[in-house]
Design a protein around this motif. Structure first.
Motif, mmCIF file in Angstrom:
data_model
loop_
_atom_site.group_PDB
_atom_site.id
_atom_site.type_symbol
_atom_site.label_atom_id
_atom_site.label_comp_id
_atom_site.label_asym_id
_atom_site.label_seq_id
_atom_site.Cartn_x
_atom_site.Cartn_y
_atom_site.Cartn_z
ATOM 1 N N UNK A 74 0.849 -1.194 0.000
ATOM 2 C CA UNK A 74 0.000 0.000 0.000
ATOM 3 C C UNK A 74 0.886 1.245 0.000
ATOM 4 N N UNK A 75 0.234 2.409 -0.135
ATOM 5 C CA UNK A 75 0.947 3.655 0.095
ATOM 6 C C UNK A 75 1.282 3.782 1.570
ATOM 7 N N UNK A 76 1.939 4.867 1.945
ATOM 8 C CA UNK A 76 2.353 5.019 3.338
ATOM 9 C C UNK A 76 1.154 5.060 4.270
ATOM 10 N N UNK A 77 0.104 5.784 3.891
ATOM 11 C CA UNK A 77 -1.095 5.906 4.734
ATOM 12 C C UNK A 77 -2.165 4.949 4.223
ATOM 13 N N UNK A 78 -2.682 4.115 5.115
ATOM 14 C CA UNK A 78 -3.771 3.196 4.750
ATOM 15 C C UNK A 78 -5.114 3.899 4.921
ATOM 16 N N UNK A 79 -5.321 4.542 6.072
ATOM 17 C CA UNK A 79 -6.489 5.412 6.214
ATOM 18 C C UNK A 79 -6.199 6.462 7.280
ATOM 19 N N UNK A 80 -6.982 7.530 7.194
ATOM 20 C CA UNK A 80 -6.873 8.601 8.177
ATOM 21 C C UNK A 80 -8.262 9.174 8.405
ATOM 22 N N UNK A 81 -8.623 9.403 9.661
ATOM 23 C CA UNK A 81 -9.938 9.984 9.957
ATOM 24 C C UNK A 81 -9.766 11.402 10.492
ATOM 25 N N UNK A 82 -10.752 12.217 10.167
ATOM 26 C CA UNK A 82 -10.732 13.616 10.622
ATOM 27 C C UNK A 82 -12.026 13.903 11.364
ATOM 28 N N UNK A 83 -11.898 14.074 12.692
ATOM 29 C CA UNK A 83 -13.053 14.372 13.551
ATOM 30 C C UNK A 83 -14.216 13.414 13.277
ATOM 31 N N UNK A 84 -13.890 12.148 13.119
ATOM 32 C CA UNK A 84 -14.888 11.144 12.768
ATOM 33 C C UNK A 84 -15.752 10.781 13.971
ATOM 34 N N UNK A 85 -17.069 10.889 13.805
ATOM 35 C CA UNK A 85 -18.028 10.445 14.821
ATOM 36 C C UNK A 85 -18.874 9.350 14.192
ATOM 37 N N UNK A 86 -18.924 8.179 14.846
ATOM 38 C CA UNK A 86 -19.652 7.039 14.281
ATOM 39 C C UNK A 86 -20.897 6.739 15.108
ATOM 40 N N UNK A 87 -21.817 6.008 14.487
ATOM 41 C CA UNK A 87 -23.051 5.611 15.159
ATOM 42 C C UNK A 87 -24.164 5.456 14.149
ATOM 43 N N UNK A 88 -25.342 5.126 14.662
ATOM 44 C CA UNK A 88 -26.528 5.038 13.809
ATOM 45 C C UNK A 88 -27.494 6.139 14.241
ATOM 46 N N UNK A 89 -28.427 5.804 15.116
ATOM 47 C CA UNK A 89 -29.335 6.837 15.620
ATOM 48 C C UNK A 89 -28.701 7.647 16.738
ATOM 49 N N UNK A 90 -27.754 7.042 17.446
ATOM 50 C CA UNK A 90 -27.093 7.740 18.555
ATOM 51 C C UNK A 90 -25.584 7.762 18.320
ATOM 52 N N UNK A 91 -24.923 8.731 18.922
ATOM 53 C CA UNK A 91 -23.470 8.849 18.798
ATOM 54 C C UNK A 91 -22.796 7.761 19.618
ATOM 55 N N UNK A 92 -21.787 7.128 19.028
ATOM 56 C CA UNK A 92 -21.043 6.101 19.751
ATOM 57 C C UNK A 92 -19.670 6.587 20.196
ATOM 58 N N UNK A 93 -19.138 7.612 19.523
ATOM 59 C CA UNK A 93 -17.786 8.061 19.859
ATOM 60 C C UNK A 93 -17.711 9.582 19.888
ATOM 61 N N UNK A 94 -16.665 10.052 20.522
ATOM 62 C CA UNK A 94 -16.286 11.455 20.394
ATOM 63 C C UNK A 94 -15.593 11.612 19.031
ATOM 64 N N UNK A 95 -15.296 12.827 18.570
ATOM 65 C CA UNK A 95 -14.590 12.988 17.295
ATOM 66 C C UNK A 95 -13.229 12.283 17.328
ATOM 67 N N UNK A 96 -12.979 11.437 16.335
ATOM 68 C CA UNK A 96 -11.768 10.620 16.303
ATOM 69 C C UNK A 96 -10.834 11.057 15.180
ATOM 70 N N UNK A 97 -9.573 11.221 15.522
ATOM 71 C CA UNK A 97 -8.541 11.496 14.529
ATOM 72 C C UNK A 97 -7.546 10.334 14.588
ATOM 73 N N UNK A 98 -7.799 9.352 13.754
ATOM 74 C CA UNK A 98 -7.039 8.103 13.759
ATOM 75 C C UNK A 98 -6.227 7.984 12.476
ATOM 76 N N UNK A 99 -5.153 7.219 12.554
ATOM 77 C CA UNK A 99 -4.303 7.042 11.378
ATOM 78 C C UNK A 99 -3.701 5.640 11.406
ATOM 79 N N UNK A 100 -3.789 4.967 10.278
ATOM 80 C CA UNK A 100 -3.146 3.666 10.122
ATOM 81 C C UNK A 100 -2.175 3.758 8.966
ATOM 82 N N UNK A 101 -0.931 3.337 9.205
ATOM 83 C CA UNK A 101 0.100 3.414 8.181
ATOM 84 C C UNK A 101 0.561 2.011 7.774
ATOM 85 N N UNK A 102 1.233 1.977 6.619
ATOM 86 C CA UNK A 102 1.796 0.708 6.136
ATOM 87 C C UNK A 102 2.657 0.080 7.234
ATOM 88 N N UNK A 103 2.455 -1.208 7.470
ATOM 89 C CA UNK A 103 3.210 -1.920 8.501
ATOM 90 C C UNK A 103 2.475 -2.028 9.833
#
Length: 515
Positions: free
Chosen positions: A321-350
């Motif tokens: 893959x490239x160096x970055x596999x995925x990166x999130x910016x202030x990501x909030x997940x859920x369906x009808x209700x919020x499950x997380x606070x804003x997430x800034x996550x990063x996964x890199x090669x390796x």
């Protein structure tokens, strides 16, 4: 004292023999582990003895007035109730007694003196039952179990339809424990429990005075709570005294004894056949030859147990893959209700990331949001370049009418049938499984089919949502080895520390992401 006795039980399912002339006995207070490879009939056996499946032959005898509590892999809940109401249903028979007491008091208003005395006597007996069963402590009992299982964090007043699959399984298990039946039957109870609550269940079962029958591929868990093993394989059911490690030792001794007896008998057969061949034509020795031939004909031949095909997992890999596999910016997940606070996550090669945490915190939702299968509530996910993703989802469609070959052809339409069969056989599936429909396979066999689809596509990142939930011991160990050898990125949801700790370079705990 025997609670359950099974004699000469045979069962055919999906066109293949599962169990043949098996015998089983469960005595009061015994803690039994039911073990064996995927698809050998463990869940079928439980379904048969609890009346959910009808056997083709055999006798099943329960002792009188035995209360049986059964948690299977596909149990369901009444979605119109709150979690608290579901747990209180464990005591429905006591609430019925309370109603009978209240009705008796109402009858006293118009009853004669004799009738009042009779009703008072009945009320006294019923009241004694309630007090003996700690009826007036029900709420504290509910809260004790709820706390131990982590259900208090879900919310006792929450409606069942709002729960995740793992949370529902947890509530069903808690209800069953509250019922405290004479025999507890648990089919893979740890599949949807996190580490903390697996430890709680372990301690609960250690101190459980009644009998239980447990199916589990978690060897550490099994070893800590059981004192008897019934091993299911090759349509047989064999009893071993001791824990799982002792069963392995005794089974190996039994196997070596059988092999020695087989070798000795084969030599005897060869000697007899040689004598008959040399002497049957001679008048002087014809009678001796006939005598030996009769001995051969009557001899009960020893058959060696065929070893099951062990799975062999090797993931095909594509370019990096490239160096970055995925990166999130202030990501909030859920369906009808919020499950997380804003997430800034990063996964890199390796990176090889294990996601852990309690049920209902959003582990599967996070995966689906990152893969853009569902939309986030807010924020964004940016996927890297040159991603070839192998995604293992948690559960199979229970109504899937495809057989295994048809299922693989949907993924690999250009393959010849021999290629499909070879790929499935490498995952430890035999002809009888490969030709069966998906929905009649065990959970572990279905998981192997889903793994086969991923194994045979070139990938550079694996996204695996609880891949070990239904896998037997051999498959689990082989999967761990294959993931350790895999050079690409791994994004893994798991509750089994023994599995993920040797694979992961990073651990993300969903408890740190919640609001």
């Amino acid at each position: 004292m025997s609670i359950l006795t099974v004699k000469n039980l045979s069962h055919n399912y999906g066109g293949r023999d599962i169990l043949k002339n098996v015998n089983f006995i469960l005595n009061k207070g015994e803690h039994v582990g039911l073990v064996g490879p995927n698809g050998e009939g463990k869940s079928s056996f439980m379904n048969i003895v609890t009346g959910k499946l009808m056997p083709d032959d055999g006798e099943i005898e329960w002792s009188k007035r035995v209360r049986v509590g059964y948690l299977d892999q596909h149990a369901s809940l009444d979605e119109n109730k709150s979690v608290r109401e579901v747990l209180q249903d464990a005591f429905s028979y006591l609430y019925d007694i309370e109603s009978e007491i209240n009705e008796s008091y109402e009858k006293m208003a118009t009853a004669t003196d004799d009738e009042v005395n009779s009703l008072l006597e009945t009320v006294g007996e019923l009241q004694e039952i309630l007090e003996h069963q700690d009826f007036y402590l029900i709420n504290s009992k509910v809260e004790e179990i709820a706390n131990g299982m982590g259900i208090d964090k879900i919310g006792l007043d929450k409606n069942v339809f709002e729960l995740s699959g793992g949370q529902r399984s947890k509530v069903l298990l808690a209800k069953l424990l509250l019922e405290k039946p004479d025999i507890l039957m648990l089919d893979e109870p740890t599949n949807y429990l996190d580490e903390e609550h697996i430890d709680w269940l372990k301690n609960y079962l250690l101190n459980y005075e009644n009998a239980f029958l447990l199916i589990s591929h978690d060897i550490s868990f099994l070893n800590s709570v059981i004192n008897l093993i019934y091993h299911v394989e090759n349509m047989e059911l064999n009893r071993y005294v001791g824990d799982y490690d002792e069963f392995i030792r005794l089974r190996d001794i039994k196997k070596k004894q059988l092999e020695a007896a087989y070798k000795k008998q084969q030599q005897e057969i060869a000697d007899l056949e040689d004598f008959v061949a040399r002497n049957k034509a001679r008048v002087a020795t014809r009678n001796m030859a006939m005598s030996r031939q009769k001995k051969l004909d009557k001899m009960e031949k020893i058959e060696l147990i065929k070893d099951k095909i062990k799975p062999e997992f090797v993931f095909l890999e594509s370019s990096a893959t490239g160096k970055v596999i995925f990166e999130t910016k202030d990501l909030v997940i859920g369906y009808d209700t919020l499950l997380t606070k804003p997430l800034n996550l990063r996964m890199e090669r390796g990176n090889r990331i294990a996601i852990i945490g309690e049920n209902g915190l959003g582990k599967t939702t996070l995966i689906k949001t990152i893969l853009k299968m569902i939309n986030p509530i807010s924020g964004d996910v940016e996927l890297g370049q040159n991603l070839e993703i192998g995604y293992f989802k948690q559960d199979e469609d229970l109504k899937n009418e495809n057989n295994c070959i048809e299922e693989m052809w949907e993924e690999f339409p250009g393959w010849e049938q021999f290629e499909v069969r070879a790929a499935l056989a490498k995952c430890g599936l035999m002809t009888k499984h490969i030709e069966s429909k998906i929905h009649v396979l065990s959970g572990g066999e279905q998981a192997k089919v889903r793994l086969s689809k991923i194994l045979n596509k070139k990938t550079n990142i694996l996204v695996l949502d609880e891949p070990t939930n239904h896998l037997d011991v051999d498959a689990k160990e082989e999967l761990k080895k294959a993931l350790k050898d895999y050079k690409g990125g791994i994004f893994l949801v798991s509750h089994e520390k023994d599995f993920y700790e040797e694979i992961a370079t990073d651990i993300w705990n969903m408890n740190n992401f919640k609001i």
